[in-house]
Design a protein around this motif. Structure first.
Motif, short mmCIF file in Angstrom:
data_model
loop_
_atom_site.label_atom_id
_atom_site.label_comp_id
_atom_site.label_asym_id
_atom_site.label_seq_id
_atom_site.Cartn_x
_atom_site.Cartn_y
_atom_site.Cartn_z
N HIS A 15 69.59 24.04 72.66
CA HIS A 15 69.77 25.04 73.72
C HIS A 15 69.74 24.40 75.12
O HIS A 15 70.46 24.85 76.01
N ALA A 16 68.92 23.37 75.30
CA ALA A 16 68.67 22.87 76.66
C ALA A 16 69.26 21.49 76.95
O ALA A 16 69.24 21.07 78.11
N TYR A 17 69.77 20.80 75.95
CA TYR A 17 70.25 19.43 76.19
C TYR A 17 71.29 19.37 77.30
O TYR A 17 71.16 18.61 78.26
N ARG A 18 72.35 20.16 77.19
CA ARG A 18 73.42 20.10 78.19
C ARG A 18 72.94 20.48 79.59
O ARG A 18 73.27 19.78 80.56
N PRO A 19 72.16 21.54 79.76
CA PRO A 19 71.67 21.85 81.11
C PRO A 19 70.77 20.75 81.69
O PRO A 19 70.86 20.43 82.87
N VAL A 20 69.93 20.15 80.85
CA VAL A 20 69.05 19.08 81.34
C VAL A 20 69.89 17.85 81.69
O VAL A 20 69.64 17.18 82.70
N LEU A 21 70.89 17.56 80.89
CA LEU A 21 71.77 16.43 81.19
C LEU A 21 72.52 16.68 82.51
O LEU A 21 72.60 15.79 83.36
N ALA A 22 73.04 17.87 82.70
CA ALA A 22 73.74 18.19 83.95
C ALA A 22 72.80 18.05 85.14
O ALA A 22 73.18 17.51 86.19
N TYR A 23 71.57 18.52 84.97
CA TYR A 23 70.55 18.40 86.01
C TYR A 23 70.36 16.93 86.39
O TYR A 23 70.37 16.55 87.56
N ALA A 24 70.21 16.07 85.38
CA ALA A 24 69.97 14.65 85.62
C ALA A 24 71.21 13.98 86.22
O ALA A 24 71.09 13.15 87.13
N LEU A 25 72.39 14.32 85.72
CA LEU A 25 73.62 13.70 86.24
C LEU A 25 73.83 14.00 87.71
O LEU A 25 74.34 13.16 88.46
N ARG A 26 73.46 15.21 88.14
CA ARG A 26 73.63 15.57 89.55
C ARG A 26 72.64 14.84 90.45
O ARG A 26 72.83 14.80 91.66
N ARG A 27 71.61 14.27 89.88
CA ARG A 27 70.56 13.66 90.68
C ARG A 27 70.47 12.14 90.56
O ARG A 27 69.72 11.50 91.27
N CYS A 28 71.21 11.56 89.64
CA CYS A 28 71.18 10.11 89.43
C CYS A 28 72.49 9.48 89.89
O CYS A 28 73.55 10.06 89.69
N ARG A 29 72.38 8.30 90.46
CA ARG A 29 73.58 7.57 90.89
C ARG A 29 74.36 7.04 89.68
O ARG A 29 75.56 6.91 89.72
N ASP A 30 73.64 6.71 88.64
CA ASP A 30 74.24 6.05 87.47
C ASP A 30 74.08 6.95 86.25
O ASP A 30 72.97 7.40 85.95
N ASP A 32 73.94 6.13 83.22
CA ASP A 32 72.96 5.53 82.31
C ASP A 32 71.53 5.94 82.68
O ASP A 32 70.69 6.18 81.82
N ASP A 33 71.27 6.02 83.99
CA ASP A 33 69.95 6.47 84.44
C ASP A 33 69.72 7.92 84.05
O ASP A 33 68.63 8.31 83.63
N ALA A 34 70.77 8.74 84.17
CA ALA A 34 70.65 10.15 83.78
C ALA A 34 70.35 10.26 82.30
O ALA A 34 69.51 11.06 81.89
N ALA A 35 71.01 9.45 81.50
CA ALA A 35 70.74 9.45 80.05
C ALA A 35 69.29 9.06 79.77
O ALA A 35 68.65 9.66 78.90
N LEU A 70 62.34 12.06 86.90
CA LEU A 70 63.19 11.55 87.99
C LEU A 70 62.35 10.96 89.12
O LEU A 70 62.69 9.91 89.67
N ALA A 71 61.27 11.64 89.48
CA ALA A 71 60.40 11.12 90.54
C ALA A 71 59.83 9.76 90.14
O ALA A 71 59.80 8.83 90.95
N ASN A 72 59.38 9.65 88.90
CA ASN A 72 58.88 8.35 88.42
C ASN A 72 59.99 7.30 88.44
O ASN A 72 59.76 6.15 88.81
#
Length: 177
Positions: A15-30, A32-35, A70-72
């Motif tokens: 249920h949450a994988y895609r939304p969490v991935l989108a969240y991370a992708l919008r906040r990471c430069r790379d 791979d970091d989002a993954a 992300l903060a860490n």
């Protein structure tokens, strides 16, 4: 982990994988970091399944976890950048780099970079790490005699490459090695 919690984790993940991935992708430069952020977020959720809220509240909880991850991650990147900057400053002030004028450094570096890897390592250990033949033998797992032969051949190849490059220092470099 019991079957109930495992099944619940799978449900939350799906249920949450895609939304969490989108969240991370919008906040990471790379990406791979989002993954990495997503993987760490779901690893934490797995370890703390009993704390994950039920139903629709799980997704915001995961966003909170991802935010902390992300903060860490950013703190780690900042520490890495600070250490890298300090190392660059240290290297810039290094007496090893002061041995050659800037214009000669890039030419010699290019020729040096064109040598076989074994030659580069051997010559670097002699010049930069200031190892003698006995120490070279220990570092490379070779006899002193084998080191002498390899070092002689590496020096000749380097001098030849400098001469072929048209570097007038080729003859003096050979005697300095």
């Amino acid at each position: 982990m019991g079957d109930d919690l495992s099944g619940r984790f799978v449900e939350i993940y799906e249920h949450a994988y895609r939304p969490v991935l989108a969240y991370a992708l919008r906040r990471c430069r790379d990406p791979d970091d989002a993954a990495d952020v997503v993987a760490e977020t779901f690893t934490i959720a797995w370890r703390r399944m009993e704390e994950v809220p039920a139903g629709d509240e799980a997704r915001p909880w995961l966003f909170g976890v991802a935010r902390n991850v992300l903060a860490n991650h950013r703190r780690g990147e900042l520490r890495h950048e600070q250490r890298t900057a300090a190392l660059r400053e240290h290297l810039a002030a290094s007496p090893s780099l002061a041995l050659l004028p800037d214009d000669g450094l890039s030419e010699i570096s290019r020729v040096f970079g064109g040598l076989p890897e074994d030659d580069r390592e051997l010559l670097a250990l002699v010049v930069w790490e200031e190892l003698d033949t006995a120490q070279l033998g220990q570092a490379l797992g070779l006899s002193r005699n084998a080191v002498r032969v390899r070092l002689h051949r590496a020096r000749k190849r380097f001098a030849r490459a400098l001469a072929e490059d048209g570097d007038p220092r080729a003859a003096t470099e050979r005697s300095a090695w």
